[in-house]
Enzyme design. Structure first.
Site, mmCIF file in Angstrom:
data_model
loop_
_atom_site.group_PDB
_atom_site.id
_atom_site.type_symbol
_atom_site.label_atom_id
_atom_site.label_comp_id
_atom_site.label_asym_id
_atom_site.label_seq_id
_atom_site.Cartn_x
_atom_site.Cartn_y
_atom_site.Cartn_z
ATOM 1 N N SER A 37 0.800 -1.225 0.000
ATOM 2 C CA SER A 37 0.000 0.000 0.000
ATOM 3 C C SER A 37 0.831 1.273 0.000
ATOM 4 O O SER A 37 0.324 2.337 -0.332
ATOM 5 C CB SER A 37 -0.962 0.016 1.185
ATOM 6 O OG SER A 37 -0.257 0.219 2.391
ATOM 7 N N LYS A 78 0.863 4.412 6.753
ATOM 8 C CA LYS A 78 0.257 5.288 5.741
ATOM 9 C C LYS A 78 0.875 6.678 5.833
ATOM 10 O O LYS A 78 1.573 7.010 6.773
ATOM 11 C CB LYS A 78 -1.263 5.421 5.957
ATOM 12 C CG LYS A 78 -2.028 4.118 5.990
ATOM 13 C CD LYS A 78 -2.052 3.416 4.667
ATOM 14 C CE LYS A 78 -2.782 2.081 4.794
ATOM 15 N NZ LYS A 78 -2.496 1.183 3.723
#
Length: 183
Positions: A37, A78
Site C-alpha cells: 500500500s 500510511k
C-alpha cells in the site's frame, strides 16, 4: 576477585538489556513493511525504524509516514494527508487542502505511468464522500497509502485518532541497497 568480576559482568549485561528494552519500547522500534500500500515509497518486507518518542498531534505533519493501530491485531503504515480542520479534495489527480493545491512529488513516477494510459492515479473525491465530515475532526488524521489504487486507508476506514499512532517512520534500513531517510 572472581566474584567481583562476575558481578561486574552481570551488572553490565543487566544495564544493556534494560537500555535496549527501554529504547525499543519507548523511542525507536524496527518495523517490517507488510504489503504494497505504500509502494513505491516503501516496498513489501522492507525494514524501517519507527520513532515512537513523544508523538502528539503537534508532532505530526502533513505528508509524514505514520504507523497506527488499525485493529487490535494489525498495524497500518500510511502517509498523513489531512490534519485536524483540513478539508481534503482530489480533482484531476491533484490534491487540494482547504482549496489550496498541493504537490505530492513522491507520487510523480506512479502518476506519470497512469497518465500514459489516460487514467487517474488517485480518483476524484472529497473528504465528505468517505467520512461524512466536511473537515478532518479534532485529534484525527486523514491518511492514505502512496499506492492509491491498492491501499486500505482513510477512504475505507475513516479518519484515525492521534491516540492510535504508534510512531513516525524515519528510516529504511533494510535491504542495505535501499537505505534512505524518509521525508
Amino acid at each position: 576477585m572472581k566474584n567481583k568480576e562476575f558481578f561486574s559482568w552481570i551488572k553490565a549485561i543487566v544495564i544493556a538489556v534494560v537500555l535496549a528494552f527501554t529504547i525499543r519500547t519507548y523511542i525507536f522500534t524496527p518495523i517490517v513493511v507488510d504489503g504494497e500500500s505504500m509502494m513505491p515509497t516503501l516496498k513489501n518486507h522492507e525494514r524501517i525504524i519507527l520513532n515512537k518518542f513523544g508523538i502528539k498531534i503537534n508532532d505530526i505533519h502533513r505528508f509524514d509516514i505514520v504507523v497506527f493501530h488499525a485493529t487490535k491485531e494489525k498495524d497500518y503504515i500510511k502517509r498523513v494527508i489531512g490534519l485536524p480542520g483540513d478539508h481534503i479534495e482530489y480533482r484531476n489527480d491533484t490534491l487540494y487542502i482547504n482549496g489550496e493545491k498541493y504537490e505530492e512529488s513522491y507520487l510523480n513516477k506512479s502518476k506519470s505511468e497512469y497518465e500514459k494510459m489516460n487514467q487517474l492515479y488517485t480518483f476524484d473525491f472529497k473528504l465528505e464522500d468517505y467520512t461524512g465530515e466536511e473537515i478532518v475532526p479534532a485529534n484525527e488524521l486523514f491518511v492514505m497509502g502512496d499506492n492509491r489504487r491498492n491501499s486500505l486507508d482513510s477512504r475505507e476506514i475513516g479518519t484515525i485518532s492521534i491516540d492510535e499512532i504508534k510512531g513516525k517512520a524515519n528510516l529504511v534500513f533494510w535491504p542495505i541497497k535501499d537505505i534512505e531517510i524518509l521525508r
